[in-house]
Design an enzyme around this catalytic site. Structure first.
Site, PDB file in Angstrom:
ATOM      1  N   GLU A  17       1.001  -0.628  -5.106  1.00 58.01           N
ATOM      2  CA  GLU A  17      -0.069   0.354  -5.309  1.00 58.01           C
ATOM      3  C   GLU A  17       0.638   1.710  -5.422  1.00 58.01           C
ATOM      4  OE1 GLU A  17      -2.998   3.392  -4.016  1.00 58.01           O
ATOM      5  OE2 GLU A  17      -1.742   2.484  -2.479  1.00 58.01           O
ATOM      6  N   ASP A  76       0.823  -1.212   0.000  1.00 66.46           N
ATOM      7  CA  ASP A  76       0.000   0.000   0.000  1.00 66.46           C
ATOM      8  C   ASP A  76       0.857   1.261   0.000  1.00 66.46           C
ATOM      9  OD1 ASP A  76      -2.661   1.329   0.411  1.00 66.46           O
ATOM     10  OD2 ASP A  76      -1.663   1.997   2.243  1.00 66.46           O
TER      11      ASP A  76
END
Length: 910
Positions: free
Chosen positions: A632, A579
């Site tokens: 990401e 993330d």
């Protein structure tokens, strides 16, 4: 044996001081004789000499003690008078002035010493020829008063059962007592450091140590009434030195290989091994690797590790806290008072260690850290493998007992590189997929559901422990612990195992970018910035109110790299979706000018983050073949999925990820689909632009959780038009997405066109699929389409085999903006094609000519998102379609199709 003498503390009477000095001199001479006699007695006991010999030696000792007692008693009148005055002083202490209290205390100290000496001189003999020292009533009384004066909390004085410790047998005959002498007072500095929790080497003071005259035993057990050492058949009660300290000198030649402590509290007696008799349970190699920041199995060195050490079962506790002045262990086994469980500092790497015998799985614990300023903080273990369910925050001692059954899955998962294999991902928020289900209950439902829909993988979130259950879990407090909300770590392994046995890979969200400021977790863990950057400009995350990791510190990098390996090795995770990579890569991320400092080259790149990501990816791929890491990353950073050893135009090596989320495609395509069809021709390029950069990285096409929450609406609700048109757009978009180069990811609920945004409280609207619901067929049709898309996708190499190779894609028509039509070809490694045509207008286009390769004799419609079974208008091409020799779209042949409204059609060679 040298009796301890309490020095005079400034009595007003000079005569008293002289008497005390004389008593001390006499006592010393007599003690020498006593020591020799006692040593002879002990030697006799060890060698099993005749009773007469032992008795003779004992009699000599007793006689010598008697002589001392008489001489001392003759000169003890002043001390006795003082003691006589002391008793009423205790009863009326509240009425005395501070000065009188001081005098009384000093006098009592002398009396206690004298009485103890006299009592011990009058030791009695037992039938085995062993000498039992008489207990000093005064010392016992004083110890009790001191314990009472501490105002012990109710839970500490109540009868207790300490886990894994044995209570003394009620009816068993006690072992014979061994002679014990009082040790000289503990060094004041050691005493103060132990009491204040700042001792770096408690094992050097506590436990058993050889000294002249025998073996010295010291214990530090606050709130204990007495402590007795048990060595084989012998037992010896230690002297109460006050404030929780107990000590004694036993006439032994060597430190016993094993001894136990009987610890008497109010209402109970506990029997346990002495934690301070053990050598360090952490090796030199571990410490070296930790210091170098290269311990790839850090979870085996730090944290709580149940083990057998020096033949004794217990748990080794270790923690990295280099700025701490001291660290103690607190938990259920000591009623959360770490005072009596100080840890030792090992070497210069900042690691503290304590092996606690008798402590096992299920015990709650935390580390009590004394900060540099002397204040204390109670912290959860950064490497805890198990935690309490929030809002409780304690760490739990854990050992895994899960037996894996996924060997077949692991053996074949690395047969194809991920970017050359089919990969379609079902993204799941575990606590809300079926609210109320545990890991094991999910294992009974989730694998079957995902397998039925044909997805190759699931992406699970949130996995690591986090404080707020209604979140995605991106503010992690337990990096090494699966969230306890759904079960134990072994329960989570059971779920992963079940998914693997169903043929489904498991990805998990992983968050190395930042962590929350909770004062029981990582923030200023040992009193100073440790896991976070010491520069406030670098540590505070401007968007989320969290702290960023100091990725330039080798120990912090080690903590995170080992964590990535941990999930893959210990939990058989097949991939990590990392993330917020963009927030790590840029020093100026969400920061205004003046709020960030350029790197050494004057640029905005975070060189520490680059090095960390490269190390993490290289380590994971080396250690765990077959896994994939997915970034990401929302910017155009060059080389996210390029190998780390290959430099790009900017001079940086690749970051080494296997795949990257294509955030550009997601934003552009959703922007296009949200437009009314009449306006779409003005935004045609938003659907085609992705092919300009499609091969710059290895991409995943994500319709993720981020796109269906917090005011963004669900996927079907983003679509224009009435309910029929919304569903038709939804189906056409999924058909376009599955045919586009890249891997697919879809968040739960979107597979059956849920109209509402995701809610952590009730999860997907499963009731939409209830046959009793009037519009159930509409939602079930979309789900059936997803199943068929996945099925055809997995069996059509043209859709995944050359995802990262430009030769695997060709536009047929990419500029038909007025028609809202897109057509392209996909090719597998052998050149076999698939033709995908999307009509994003609400009208049927009859006889729509499309250029095709001339070497395909006929085309067969394999997917049509407008089919009646999916809820469409059933405008289909039922028969094989033969090419005509009419050139079209720059190709030598063409076919004529009927394009259904708001639909995508896939055709393969018949």
């Amino acid at each position: 044996m040298t009796p301890r003498t309490t020095p005079s503390s400034g009595s007003d009477s000079k005569e008293t001081a002289e008497q005390t000095a004389e008593q001390t001199s006499v006592a010393k001479k007599a003690t020498a004789k006593t020591a020799k006699a006692a040593e002879k007695a002990a030697e006799a006991m060890r060698k099993g000499a005749a009773k007469a010999t032992a008795k003779k030696a004992t009699n000599k000792a007793a006689a010598a003690k008697e002589t001392v007692a008489k001489k001392t008693a003759a000169k003890k009148a002043p001390a006795k008078k003082t003691a006589a005055k002391k008793a009423p002083a205790k009863k009326t202490a509240a009425k005395k002035t501070a000065a009188k209290k001081t005098v009384a205390k000093k006098a009592t100290a002398k009396t206690t010493t004298a009485k103890t000496t006299a009592a011990k001189s009058a030791g009695t003999k037992n039938t085995a020829g062993k000498t039992t020292a008489a207990k000093s009533t005064t010392a016992k009384s004083t110890g009790t008063e001191k314990a009472a004066a501490k105002k012990i909390p109710a839970q500490k004085t109540a009868p207790r059962k300490i886990p894994a410790q044995k209570a003394s047998p009620a009816k068993a005959a006690p072992p014979p007592e061994a002679p014990v002498a009082v040790l000289p007072a503990l060094d004041a500095a050691d005493r103060d450091r132990l009491l204040s929790g700042t001792h770096h080497d408690p094992h050097s003071v506590l436990g058993a140590h050889p000294v002249p005259g025998g073996v010295a035993f010291r214990a530090f057990r606050p709130y204990a009434l007495s402590v007795t050492v048990v060595v084989g058949d012998l037992r010896a009660e230690l002297h109460d030195d006050g404030e929780g300290f107990f000590s004694g000198l036993l006439p032994l030649r060597d430190v016993p290989a094993g001894y136990r402590l009987l610890i008497a509290y109010e209402g109970t007696v506990q029997e346990t091994e002495d934690a301070y008799r053990f050598l360090p349970a952490l090796g030199e190699l571990d410490l070296h690797l930790i210091g170098e920041g290269r311990h790839e199995e850090l979870w085996r060195a730090l944290g709580a590790e149940p083990m057998t050490h020096q033949g004794v079962t217990g748990t080794r506790f270790t923690v990295w806290a280099p700025n701490a002045r001291g660290v103690s262990l607190a938990g259920t086994f000591n009623y959360w008072d770490g005072t009596g469980y100080p840890m030792r500092s090992l070497g210069g790497v900042g690691v503290w260690e304590l092996f606690v015998p008798g402590i096992g799985e299920g015990e709650l614990y935390k580390f009590e850290i004394t900060r540099p300023d002397g204040s204390k903080t109670l912290r959860a273990d950064p490497l805890a493998r198990r935690t309490q369910a929030p809002p409780d925050t304690s760490s739990i001692v854990h050992a895994s007992h899960h037996e894996w059954g996924d060997a077949e899955w692991l053996a074949r998962r690395g047969e194809l590189p991920t970017h050359e294999a089919p990969l379609s991902v079902y993204e799941v928020h575990l606590p809300s997929w079926r609210p109320g289900l545990t890991y094991r209950q999910l294992a009974e439902q989730l694998p079957a559901y995902v397998k039925d829909l044909g997805f190759t993988h699931v992406e699970l979130m949130p996995v690591a422990e986090h404080p707020f259950g209604g979140s995605w879990g991106y503010q992690v407090t337990g990096f090494y612990a699966p969230t306890a909300r759904l079960g134990t770590p072994d329960d989570f392994k059971y779920l992963v195992d079940a998914l693997h046995q169903a043929g489904i890979g498991v990805l998990m969200d992983w968050v190395p970018a930042h962590f929350p400021r909770d004062d029981w977790a990582l923030a200023e863990f040992d009193g100073r910035p440790l896991y976070e950057h010491e520069d406030p400009l670098r540590s505070a995350h401007p968007d989320w109110g969290t702290l960023e990791f100091d990725l330039g510190r080798r120990e912090v990098r080690n903590f995170l790299v080992a964590n990535a390996v941990y999930w893959c090795e210990e939990f058989h995770i097949d991939g990590l979706r990392v993330d917020a990579v963009a927030s790590m890569l840029y020093l100026d991320y969400s920061r205004e000018p003046g709020q960030w400092v350029p790197n050494v080259h004057g640029g905005r790149e975070n060189l520490d983050a680059v090095a960390f990501l490269q190390e993490m990816n290289a380590t994971v791929y080396r250690r765990v073949p077959g896994v994939v890491t997915i970034a990401e990353e929302s910017t155009a950073w060059d080389g996210v999925t390029r190998p780390t050893h290959v430099s790009g135009p900017g001079g940086f090596g690749g970051l080494g990820f296997g795949l990257k989320w294509n955030m550009g495609w997601m934003h552009d395509s959703l922007e296009y689909m949200a437009k009314e069809p009449v306006h779409r021709k003005y935004h045609h390029n938003e659907m085609t632009f992705s092919m300009v950069y499609a091969y710059s990285e290895n991409y995943v096409l994500p319709i993720s959780h981020d796109e269906v929450v917090h005011g963004k609406r669900s996927l079907v609700s983003k679509m224009p038009g009435d309910w029929w048109q919304q569903r038709a757009n939804h189906r056409a978009y999924l058909g376009f997405m599955w045919a586009h180069p890249g891997k697919q990811l879809l968040f739960m609920g979107q597979e059956f066109a849920q109209g509402a945004e995701w809610s952590e409280a009730h999860g997907p609207d499963w009731w939409l699929l209830d046959p009793a619901y009037g519009a159930e067929a509409d939602h079930r049709g979309v789900r059936d389409l997803v199943r068929d898309l996945n099925t055809v996708y997995r069996h059509t190499p043209a859709l995944w085999q050359r995802d990262t190779d430009p030769s695997g894609f060709q536009w047929v028509v990419g500029d038909a903006a007025d028609d809202n039509v897109f057509a392209f070809l996909r090719f597998d490694a052998e050149g076999a094609p698939l033709l995908a045509v999307s009509n994003m207008s609400p009208v049927v286009r009859h006889e729509y000519r499309v250029g095709v390769p001339e070497d395909v004799p006929a085309w067969h419609e394999t997917v049509n998102t407008d089919a009646a079974k999916y809820g469409g208008s059933d405008v289909i091409n039922p028969d094989p379609i033969k090419p005509e020799a009419q050139p079209w779209h720059g190709r030598p042949a063409s076919i004529r199709l009927t394009l259904p409204p708001l639909a995508t059609v896939w055709l393969r060679p018949a």
